[in-house]
Design a protein around this motif. Structure first.
Motif, PDB file in Angstrom:
ATOM      1  N   ARG A 145       0.796  -1.220  -0.053  1.00 59.75           N
ATOM      2  CA  ARG A 145      -0.116  -0.080   0.050  1.00 59.75           C
ATOM      3  C   ARG A 145       0.979   1.244  -0.123  1.00 59.75           C
ATOM      4  N   LYS A 146       1.969   1.145   0.733  1.00 65.28           N
ATOM      5  CA  LYS A 146       2.940   2.215   0.773  1.00 65.28           C
ATOM      6  C   LYS A 146       3.658   2.618  -0.483  1.00 65.28           C
ATOM      7  N   GLN A 147       4.187   1.402  -1.102  1.00 61.21           N
ATOM      8  CA  GLN A 147       4.711   1.792  -2.413  1.00 61.21           C
ATOM      9  C   GLN A 147       3.594   1.911  -3.690  1.00 61.21           C
ATOM     10  N   ARG A 148       2.384   1.832  -3.382  1.00 61.55           N
ATOM     11  CA  ARG A 148       1.333   1.927  -4.217  1.00 61.55           C
ATOM     12  C   ARG A 148       1.522   0.988  -5.303  1.00 61.55           C
ATOM     13  N   TRP A 149       1.695  -0.547  -5.141  1.00 54.74           N
ATOM     14  CA  TRP A 149       1.822  -1.074  -6.218  1.00 54.74           C
ATOM     15  C   TRP A 149       2.099  -2.585  -5.548  1.00 54.74           C
ATOM     16  N   GLY A 150       0.973  -3.644  -5.620  1.00 49.64           N
ATOM     17  CA  GLY A 150       1.001  -4.931  -5.174  1.00 49.64           C
ATOM     18  C   GLY A 150       0.049  -5.966  -5.773  1.00 49.64           C
ATOM     19  N   ARG A 151       0.440  -7.134  -5.607  1.00 48.53           N
ATOM     20  CA  ARG A 151      -0.367  -8.122  -6.065  1.00 48.53           C
ATOM     21  C   ARG A 151      -0.383  -9.387  -5.245  1.00 48.53           C
ATOM     22  N   ILE A 152      -1.621  -9.669  -4.601  1.00 47.80           N
ATOM     23  CA  ILE A 152      -1.813 -10.813  -3.905  1.00 47.80           C
ATOM     24  C   ILE A 152      -2.674 -11.804  -4.735  1.00 47.80           C
ATOM     25  N   ILE A 153      -2.136 -13.077  -4.805  1.00 41.24           N
ATOM     26  CA  ILE A 153      -2.638 -14.127  -5.651  1.00 41.24           C
ATOM     27  C   ILE A 153      -2.886 -15.169  -4.789  1.00 41.24           C
ATOM     28  N   ASN A 154      -4.162 -15.727  -4.495  1.00 36.07           N
ATOM     29  CA  ASN A 154      -4.333 -16.716  -3.566  1.00 36.07           C
ATOM     30  C   ASN A 154      -4.733 -17.905  -4.670  1.00 36.07           C
ATOM     31  N   ILE A 155      -3.952 -19.070  -4.379  1.00 38.05           N
ATOM     32  CA  ILE A 155      -4.395 -20.447  -4.988  1.00 38.05           C
ATOM     33  C   ILE A 155      -5.608 -21.102  -4.363  1.00 38.05           C
ATOM     34  N   THR A 156      -6.547 -21.231  -4.844  1.00 41.22           N
ATOM     35  CA  THR A 156      -7.795 -21.646  -4.045  1.00 41.22           C
ATOM     36  C   THR A 156      -8.154 -23.111  -4.836  1.00 41.22           C
ATOM     37  N   SER A 157      -9.419 -23.156  -5.321  1.00 40.49           N
ATOM     38  CA  SER A 157      -9.912 -24.382  -6.132  1.00 40.49           C
ATOM     39  C   SER A 157     -11.161 -23.968  -6.678  1.00 40.49           C
ATOM     40  N   VAL A 158     -11.364 -24.843  -7.872  1.00 38.57           N
ATOM     41  CA  VAL A 158     -12.755 -24.752  -8.420  1.00 38.57           C
ATOM     42  C   VAL A 158     -13.803 -24.997  -7.371  1.00 38.57           C
ATOM     43  N   SER A 159     -13.371 -25.739  -6.163  1.00 42.62           N
ATOM     44  CA  SER A 159     -14.516 -25.944  -5.161  1.00 42.62           C
ATOM     45  C   SER A 159     -15.139 -24.577  -4.779  1.00 42.62           C
ATOM     46  N   VAL A 160     -14.574 -23.584  -5.061  1.00 42.62           N
ATOM     47  CA  VAL A 160     -15.531 -22.094  -4.455  1.00 42.62           C
ATOM     48  C   VAL A 160     -16.393 -21.811  -5.493  1.00 42.62           C
ATOM     49  N   LYS A 161     -16.341 -22.377  -6.768  1.00 44.24           N
ATOM     50  CA  LYS A 161     -17.509 -22.035  -7.707  1.00 44.24           C
ATOM     51  C   LYS A 161     -18.504 -22.902  -7.781  1.00 44.24           C
ATOM     52  N   GLN A 162     -18.071 -24.453  -7.691  1.00 42.25           N
ATOM     53  CA  GLN A 162     -19.073 -25.534  -7.668  1.00 42.25           C
ATOM     54  C   GLN A 162     -18.325 -26.613  -6.722  1.00 42.25           C
ATOM     55  N   PRO A 163     -18.942 -26.720  -5.468  1.00 41.47           N
ATOM     56  CA  PRO A 163     -18.527 -27.528  -4.306  1.00 41.47           C
ATOM     57  C   PRO A 163     -18.160 -28.904  -5.082  1.00 41.47           C
ATOM     58  N   ILE A 164     -17.144 -29.587  -4.415  1.00 47.08           N
ATOM     59  CA  ILE A 164     -16.722 -31.061  -5.072  1.00 47.08           C
ATOM     60  C   ILE A 164     -17.222 -31.909  -3.824  1.00 47.08           C
ATOM     61  N   GLU A 165     -17.955 -32.868  -4.213  1.00 47.39           N
ATOM     62  CA  GLU A 165     -18.295 -34.048  -3.460  1.00 47.39           C
ATOM     63  C   GLU A 165     -17.402 -34.655  -2.684  1.00 47.39           C
ATOM     64  N   GLY A 166     -17.347 -34.833  -1.281  1.00 51.93           N
ATOM     65  CA  GLY A 166     -16.377 -35.313  -0.549  1.00 51.93           C
ATOM     66  C   GLY A 166     -15.416 -34.332  -0.273  1.00 51.93           C
ATOM     67  N   LEU A 167     -15.199 -33.263  -0.566  1.00 56.85           N
ATOM     68  CA  LEU A 167     -14.179 -32.397  -0.120  1.00 56.85           C
ATOM     69  C   LEU A 167     -14.751 -31.114   0.552  1.00 56.85           C
ATOM     70  N   LEU A 168     -15.548 -31.603   1.590  1.00 60.11           N
ATOM     71  CA  LEU A 168     -16.258 -30.683   2.465  1.00 60.11           C
ATOM     72  C   LEU A 168     -15.336 -29.535   2.934  1.00 60.11           C
ATOM     73  N   LEU A 169     -14.141 -29.751   3.597  1.00 57.52           N
ATOM     74  CA  LEU A 169     -13.294 -28.839   4.045  1.00 57.52           C
ATOM     75  C   LEU A 169     -12.734 -27.771   3.011  1.00 57.52           C
ATOM     76  N   SER A 170     -12.566 -28.369   1.865  1.00 60.17           N
ATOM     77  CA  SER A 170     -11.800 -27.449   0.793  1.00 60.17           C
ATOM     78  C   SER A 170     -13.103 -26.358   0.505  1.00 60.17           C
ATOM     79  N   ASN A 171     -14.509 -27.205   0.220  1.00 64.67           N
ATOM     80  CA  ASN A 171     -15.683 -26.249  -0.090  1.00 64.67           C
ATOM     81  C   ASN A 171     -15.996 -25.093   0.844  1.00 64.67           C
ATOM     82  N   THR A 172     -15.700 -25.619   2.133  1.00 63.44           N
ATOM     83  CA  THR A 172     -16.242 -24.859   3.180  1.00 63.44           C
ATOM     84  C   THR A 172     -15.032 -23.344   3.286  1.00 63.44           C
ATOM     85  N   VAL A 173     -13.780 -23.912   3.607  1.00 63.42           N
ATOM     86  CA  VAL A 173     -12.887 -23.008   4.039  1.00 63.42           C
ATOM     87  C   VAL A 173     -12.419 -22.096   2.710  1.00 63.42           C
ATOM     88  N   ARG A 174     -12.422 -22.572   1.596  1.00 64.30           N
ATOM     89  CA  ARG A 174     -11.873 -21.672   0.572  1.00 64.30           C
ATOM     90  C   ARG A 174     -13.043 -20.681   0.250  1.00 64.30           C
TER      91      ARG A 174
END
Ligand code: NAD
Length: 263
Positions: A132-161
């Motif tokens: 913020r101080k240097q007025r340039w930055g990039r944060i990129i989080n690696i998540t999963s398609v489970s945030v757009k379409q929950p995956i059966e059996g991956l309850l924790l990934s579906n919830t936390v991400r």
């Protein structure tokens, strides 16, 4: 297209192999100075050495468990001491175990939240003030398609991400006017070492060959194949770049068409 990443300082978490490694290598190829971490010192150094030999970039491998506050802070501080600033921060960690609600206890929820949400939030907390101080930055989080379409059996990934995605969208607005973007890359099935091992285990458990399991994952995507880690890494490098300066608060799925929703 010149991504404008030359001499940018990038942190890539959980990067001794898999998607994190591919992201670190892609940023190094584009000329960034890279600090990567993983829990094991030898694996982190070997990964950094390999990327340096392949790209010629300045790459350091540091032992840090991103679920440990002190180690995450030491990782960031080391980059700040050596390079003077952090421009790009790619958050990543190993995925949570596959479970259903019936066999998930509260400690498992806490661990998954620590590993796949708080680890990213913590790194952002450490690097955002400088960005913020240097007025340039990039944060990129690696998540999963489970945030757009929950995956059966991956309850924790579906919830936390999903929680991390809500956090990222909120923070992206808070820092947008200061030249800092916050985005997520959501991989679909990607043939990393972990998926290869998992296919072997699943195969043994179901009487199928490893290849049959890999094939069954691949066929879920309209492209009928799994992603290569470098295809996820290319999206990370683009979002990290100068060229992505007006993109913030988004989740970019890289999934061969796996997510069936319109948006
Ligand atoms: P991987 O197991 O191949 O690699 C994970 C890397 O993270 C390794 O280098 C490991 O040493 C490091 N690591 C793990 N926990 C760590 C910690 N606490 N601190 C520091 N380093 C740590 O995994 P991958 O397949 O590359 O997946 C990366 C992330 O992307 C995971 O969260 C995974 O769930 C998610 N994801 C993967 C896929 C896929 O198909 N591969 C799909 C969607 C989402």
């Amino acid at each position: 297209m010149d991504l404008g990443l030359k001499d940018r300082v990038a942190l890539v978490a959980a990067a001794s192999r898999g998607i994190g490694y591919a992201a670190a290598r892609e940023l190094a190829r584009e000329g960034a100075r890279v600090f990567l971490c993983s829990r094991d010192e030898r694996r982190a150094s070997e990964a950094a050495k390999k990327i340096h030999e392949e790209t010629g970039a300045n790459v350091a491998g540091i032992a840090a468990d991103v679920t440990d506050g002190g180690q995450a802070e030491a990782f960031v501080n080391l980059a700040l001491e050596r390079a003077g600033r952090v421009d790009i921060c790619v958050t990543n960690a190993g995925g949570p175990p596959a479970t259903t609600f019936a066999d998930t206890d509260m400690d498992m929820f806490r661990r998954a939240f620590e590993q796949n949400a708080l680890s990213a939030i913590r790194l952002a907390k450490l690097v955002l003030p400088g960005m913020r101080k240097q007025r340039w930055g990039r944060i990129i989080n690696i998540t999963s398609v489970s945030v757009k379409q929950p995956i059966e059996g991956l309850l924790l990934s579906n919830t936390v991400r999903a929680g991390l995605t809500g956090w990222a969208k909120t923070v992206s607005s808070e820092v947008a006017a200061e030249g800092v973007t916050v985005n997520n890359v959501a991989p679909g099935y990607t043939l990393t070492e972990r998926q290869d091992e998992l296919a072997e285990v699943r195969g043994k458990g179901s009487g199928k060959s490893k290849q049959e399991i890999i094939e069954s994952w691949a066929m879920q995507a309209p492209m009928h194949r799994m992603a290569k880690p470098e295809e996820i890494a290319a999206a990370v490098a683009f979002l990290a770049s100068e060229r992505a300066s007006y993109i913030t608060g988004v989740t970019l799925q890289v999934d061969g068409g796996w997510v069936r929703s319109l948006l």
